[in-house]
Design an enzyme around this catalytic site. Structure first.
Site, PDB file in Angstrom:
ATOM      1  N   GLU A 228      62.640   2.203 -19.369  1.00  0.00           N
ATOM      2  CA  GLU A 228      62.929   2.400 -17.931  1.00  0.00           C
ATOM      3  C   GLU A 228      62.695   3.877 -17.648  1.00  0.00           C
ATOM      4  O   GLU A 228      63.526   4.709 -17.987  1.00  0.00           O
ATOM      5  CB  GLU A 228      64.393   2.037 -17.622  1.00  0.00           C
ATOM      6  CG  GLU A 228      64.766   0.591 -17.880  1.00  0.00           C
ATOM      7  CD  GLU A 228      64.210  -0.363 -16.836  1.00  0.00           C
ATOM      8  OE1 GLU A 228      63.537   0.093 -15.891  1.00  0.00           O
ATOM      9  OE2 GLU A 228      64.430  -1.573 -16.983  1.00  0.00           O
ATOM     10  N   CYS A 262      66.125   7.528 -10.268  1.00  0.00           N
ATOM     11  CA  CYS A 262      64.757   7.062 -10.565  1.00  0.00           C
ATOM     12  C   CYS A 262      64.190   6.288  -9.390  1.00  0.00           C
ATOM     13  O   CYS A 262      63.004   6.385  -9.088  1.00  0.00           O
ATOM     14  CB  CYS A 262      64.755   6.211 -11.828  1.00  0.00           C
ATOM     15  SG  CYS A 262      65.903   4.832 -11.772  1.00  0.00           S
TER      16      CYS A 262
END
Ligand code: NAP
Length: 455
Positions: A228, A262
């Site tokens: 990720e 993010c």
């Protein structure tokens, strides 16, 4: 070597930790392996009971743990509490659903009986970032443990108190010692852990450089990974959108977590017809944000995580302006102690500027003007990343086009990108691979065993 927790609001050292020795880490890995064998014997109901206890402790201690988060990485205390409560929901989600996610799936074949069975892999190394120090860990650990795996956490070096607190929560919740263990090690020691044969898989949430290093080692060791990584999400606004709402949500989407998320909206791609009106609203919203002590409930934005992060962001801004971009507001460091930065907006960013292609991990928005949904999607896709995307339009054809053509792990229509335990989460391109959350998050670390029984 010592590992340091430093308060980004003041620059003061909060605590120092000695790194674990190689021998001690080897012992923890063995413990993890034996605990995996034990955990396999736990009924799913017993695991559920313990995971519900994790959720309850997180809820009960959100104030106390929230203070540690704010001190170690600078997020506002109110957002730390929200993160911990969301983590409790994540733990609860898997406590309740794991049984269904792991149920055998009968498949008709020529055999007497055949089915798909979900079995754990064993100890898994989780390399985690500091930006959501509780949520990132729980969203991996809750499904992994409910599936019967054990967890070795290598948390970011600046959030060690948080990592140890989480370890303690799992123990108090009734899981035995080796189910969830923190490794206090520097990133240079990650390779040694990955090469241990008892470590069966790895997950990393963080930067591309860290992700590709872990994936390369796991490639040599033939171990599965989930990555990720970063993002530079597009936030597209078309003429039919509710401008007031999209500008309000866009402000939160860019500045939440002090701009260090993010899936933050990083590139605002706005149709020419409404560009000026949207820009005006966004500037007004950014200028009204309160920056300061993250423990103060009135504060919207606390400091960036450390001085090198602040310097990197200021370099990116300078580079963009040197390349011809225009500053609309903010983007300046605030004098005094701590890593405080004024949230800001930049427009007319040329392709030659670093932030056209790089992630900017701070409350700084890039504004781009386009003439059609087609052009907006092309610009959204002109990025090495593909994590989330958010598209604001009431036009059903435009919605369909965005859903089909944006290269990202998620497209949210008329809402900001967010994570939800019920929905899979992850990216494409340089944002990583594999999925967390939902059934995918649990099955990512399962041996999907084929069982076929004949007479
Ligand atoms: P980072 O420097 O990559 O750190 C993340 C973790 O990786 C830390 O535990 C770090 O340990 C470790 N690490 C660093 N270099 C490593 C290496 N060469 N080998 C093994 N481990 C290594 O990332 P960050 O700057 O803290 O986090 C911000 C990044 O994470 C941003 O790009 C953000 O977009 C991304 N992120 C992605 C998601 C997602 O779900 N896709 C979620 C959150 C954040 P040390 O602290 O000891 O260096």
């Amino acid at each position: 070597m010592s590992i340091v927790s430093r308060n980004p609001s003041t620059g003061e050292i909060i605590k120092q930790f000695e790194s674990y020795s190689d021998e001690f880490v080897d012992g923890l890995i063995s413990n993890s392996y034996f605990s995996y064998k034990e955990l396999k014997k736990f009924s799913i109901n017993r695991r559920t009971k313990c995971m519900m206890a994790v959720a309850n402790i997180l809820n009960e201690e959100s104030e106390k743990l929230g203070k540690i988060l704010t001190q170690e990485m600078g997020k506002t205390h109110k957002s730390a509490i929200a993160e911990i409560k969301k983590s409790a929901l994540g733990a609860e989600h898997y406590a309740v659903t794991a049984k269904d996610y792991m149920a055998d799936e009968i498949i008709k074949t020529n055999a007497l009986k055949s089915y798909r069975s979900y079995q754990p892999l064993g100890p898994i190394l989780a390399v985690m970032p500091w930006n959501y120090p509780v949520w990132q860990v729980i969203r991996f650990a809750a499904p992994a443990i409910m599936a019967g795996n054990t967890v070795l956490l290598k948390h970011a070096s600046n959030v060690t108190q948080c990592a140890l607190y989480l370890e303690d929560i799992f123990k108090r919740a009734g899981f035995h010692d080796g189910v969830f263990q923190t490794l206090i090690i520097s990133n240079s020691k990650v390779e040694r852990v990955l090469r241990n044969e008892n470590v069966r898989a790895a997950t990393l949430t963080g930067s591309e450089i860290a992700g590709s290093s872990v994936a390369a080692i796991c490639g040599q060791e033939i171990k599965p990974t989930v990555l990720e990584l970063g993002g530079s999400d597009a936030f597209i606004v078309m003429p039919s959108a509710d401008l007031e709402k999209s500008a309000a949500v866009g402000t939160i989407a860019r500045t939440q977590n002090n701009g260090q998320s993010c899936i933050a909206a990083k590139r605002f791609i706005v149709h020419a017809e409404i560009y000026e009106a949207f820009k005006e609203k966004l500037i007004k919203n950014f200028n009204s944000l309160k920056i300061g002590d993250p423990m103060n409930s009135e504060t919207d934005i606390g400091p960036l995580v450390n001085p090198s992060s602040l310097k990197e962001v200021l370099d990116q801004v300078k580079d963009a302006l040197d390349c011809g971009a225009q500053l609309l507001c903010g983007c300046k460091a605030i004098e005094g102690p701590g890593c405080f930065l004024q949230p800001g907006i930049i427009e007319k960013i040329p392709m030659s500027a670093r932030i056209y292609r790089e992630e900017i991990f701070a409350p700084i928005a890039g504004l781009y003007k386009v003439k059609s949904i087609q052009e907006a999607i092309e610009l959204a896709n002109d990025s090495p990343f593909g994590l989330g995307s958010s598209v604001w339009t009431a036009d059903l054809d435009e919605q369909k086009q965005a859903i089909n053509d944006i290269e990202a792990g998620a497209t949210f229509i008329n809402a900001m990108t967010s994570s939800d335990p019920r929905l899979p989460f992850g990216g494409v391109k340089r944002s990583g691979y594999g999925r967390e959350l939902a059934a995918e998050g649990l099955r990512a670390f399962c041996n999907i065993k084929t069982v076929s029984i004949s007479e």
